[in-house]
Design an enzyme around this catalytic site. Structure first.
Site, mmCIF file in Angstrom:
data_model
loop_
_atom_site.group_PDB
_atom_site.id
_atom_site.type_symbol
_atom_site.label_atom_id
_atom_site.label_comp_id
_atom_site.label_asym_id
_atom_site.label_seq_id
_atom_site.Cartn_x
_atom_site.Cartn_y
_atom_site.Cartn_z
ATOM 1 N N CYS A 178 -0.378 4.122 2.183
ATOM 2 C CA CYS A 178 -0.114 3.941 3.612
ATOM 3 C C CYS A 178 1.358 4.201 3.941
ATOM 4 C CB CYS A 178 -0.417 2.504 4.045
ATOM 5 S SG CYS A 178 -1.893 1.796 3.337
ATOM 6 N N ASP A 179 2.245 3.685 3.118
ATOM 7 C CA ASP A 179 3.642 3.587 3.534
ATOM 8 C C ASP A 179 4.632 4.442 2.734
ATOM 9 O OD1 ASP A 179 2.855 1.767 5.475
ATOM 10 O OD2 ASP A 179 3.071 0.056 4.123
ATOM 11 N N CYS B 236 0.830 -1.207 0.000
ATOM 12 C CA CYS B 236 0.000 0.000 0.000
ATOM 13 C C CYS B 236 0.863 1.256 0.000
ATOM 14 C CB CYS B 236 -0.925 -0.011 1.206
ATOM 15 S SG CYS B 236 -1.950 1.464 1.322
#
Ligand code: NAP
Length: 307
Positions: free
Chosen positions: A134-135, A131
């Protein structure tokens, strides 16, 4: 007889549990194979509102669970292995034990497709991610690699150029599945390097418990080489966890639940929440929002029916 059974214990299921528990419906949450859902595979979550310092993914879902339990939600281990949604009450088998429920919230999520290398699996959350949203932020000025040749890979590669010093996009063929527009956008991005006909063979370094590089293999020539990488993003698709409902719930060609408006499915009394229906946003906060929607629909329906 349960008022509501919630399948899945990620953000969607936990939020549905908080809301239905506070409505006094004593929800039963069947945790599923991956208790806590995809967040249980992440480390730091910095984009869930309300946590200015960020929060650990597993802690976030555990907090949600405790919040739901405080209002009477009951969690149990196990997976739904069979379901009869042909009439109400619905019947569900939790690994052989049949239970009945007036309503059902399917929040069983989707799982990222992985390459399947043991080293990749060991380093998920330690440099291997599925992701970018997200990261990506953790890879400022770092060397990033994205694997895949579909729209997700193009989108993630483009997005990651905001952070990374360089982004290498590795694809196993010399043609792309991605749509023209997404591919063109990636091609025009000078920070993206395309590495074609190539597979990731091994991820280093499990001994240091952090990603330091990969071994690549040219699938046409067989040649292998190593490359330094700090962040490895696998974008080779997702698999919705709907197999047990196939033939009963309307699913699209990839297995995602087809929404019939709001949180409704094609079956009255069965609602969807989160990534099991959403292939577009896939965020903790959108899954939580969807869990809330499903819970409110359950509450209204049971109220109308006088339960
Ligand atoms: P996808 O279209 O199924 O593409 C998956 C890619 O991963 C393919 O290029 C495939 O290679 C590769 N792949 C699969 N298994 C692999 C493996 N074991 N090793 C190496 N490579 C592997 O998946 P997606 O990109 O996640 O997209 C899913 C759907 O969402 C699509 O309909 C897409 O259009 C949509 N989507 C849309 C947007 C957007 O419009 N903004 C963004 C993201 C996704 P091969 O090509 O060789 O099979």
């Amino acid at each position: 007889m349960h008022n509501v059974v919630i399948v899945g214990s990620g953000c969607a299921g936990n939020t549905a549990a908080i809301y239905t528990a506070r409505a006094n419906l004593q929800p039963l949450v069947v945790k599923g194979r991956e208790a806590g859902g995809q967040l249980s595979l992440t480390t730091e979550v910095e984009n869930f509102p309300g946590f200015p310092e960020g929060i650990n993914g597993p802690d976030l879902v555990e907090n949600m669970k405790m919040q739901a339990e405080r209002f009477g939600a009951v969690y149990r281990d196990g997976e739904i292995v069979e379901a009869d949604l042909s009439k109400r009450p619905f019947r569900l088998s939790i690994e052989g034990e049949w239970i009945q429920t007036r309503t059902l919230i399917v929040a069983s999520g989707a799982r990222a497709r992985w390459l399947g290398l043991p080293s990749e699996q060991r380093l998920i959350g330690h440099g291997v991610s599925s992701c970018a949203t997200c990261d990506g932020f953790f890879y400022r000025d770092k060397k990033i690699m994205v694997v895949g040749g579909g729209d997700s890979a193009m989108e993630e590669a483009n997005f990651l150029t905001r952070f990374g010093r360089e982004v290498a996009l590795v694809h196993r063929r010399d043609a792309f599945r991605a749509s023209k527009i997404m591919l063109e956008r990636a091609r025009k991005n000078p920070k993206i390097e395309f590495v074609m006909n190539t597979a990731v063979d091994e991820v280093y370094d499990v001994h240091q418990n952090i990603v330091t590089g990969v071994r690549l293999r040219n699938l046409a020539t067989g040649e292998t080489w190593q490359r330094d990488v700090d962040g490895l993003f696998i974008a080779i698709g997702h698999i919705p966890n709907t197999a047990v409902f196939r033939g009963q719930l309307d699913l699209d060609e990839d297995g995602y639940i087809v929404s019939h408006g709001g949180a409704r499915t094609n079956i009255k009394g069965v609602f969807h929440a989160g990534d099991v229906q959403d292939r577009v946003y896939r965020q903790a906060i959108t899954a939580s929002g969807a869990g809330c929607m499903a819970a409110i629909e359950v509450e209204r329906m049971l109220e109308e029916e006088g339960h």
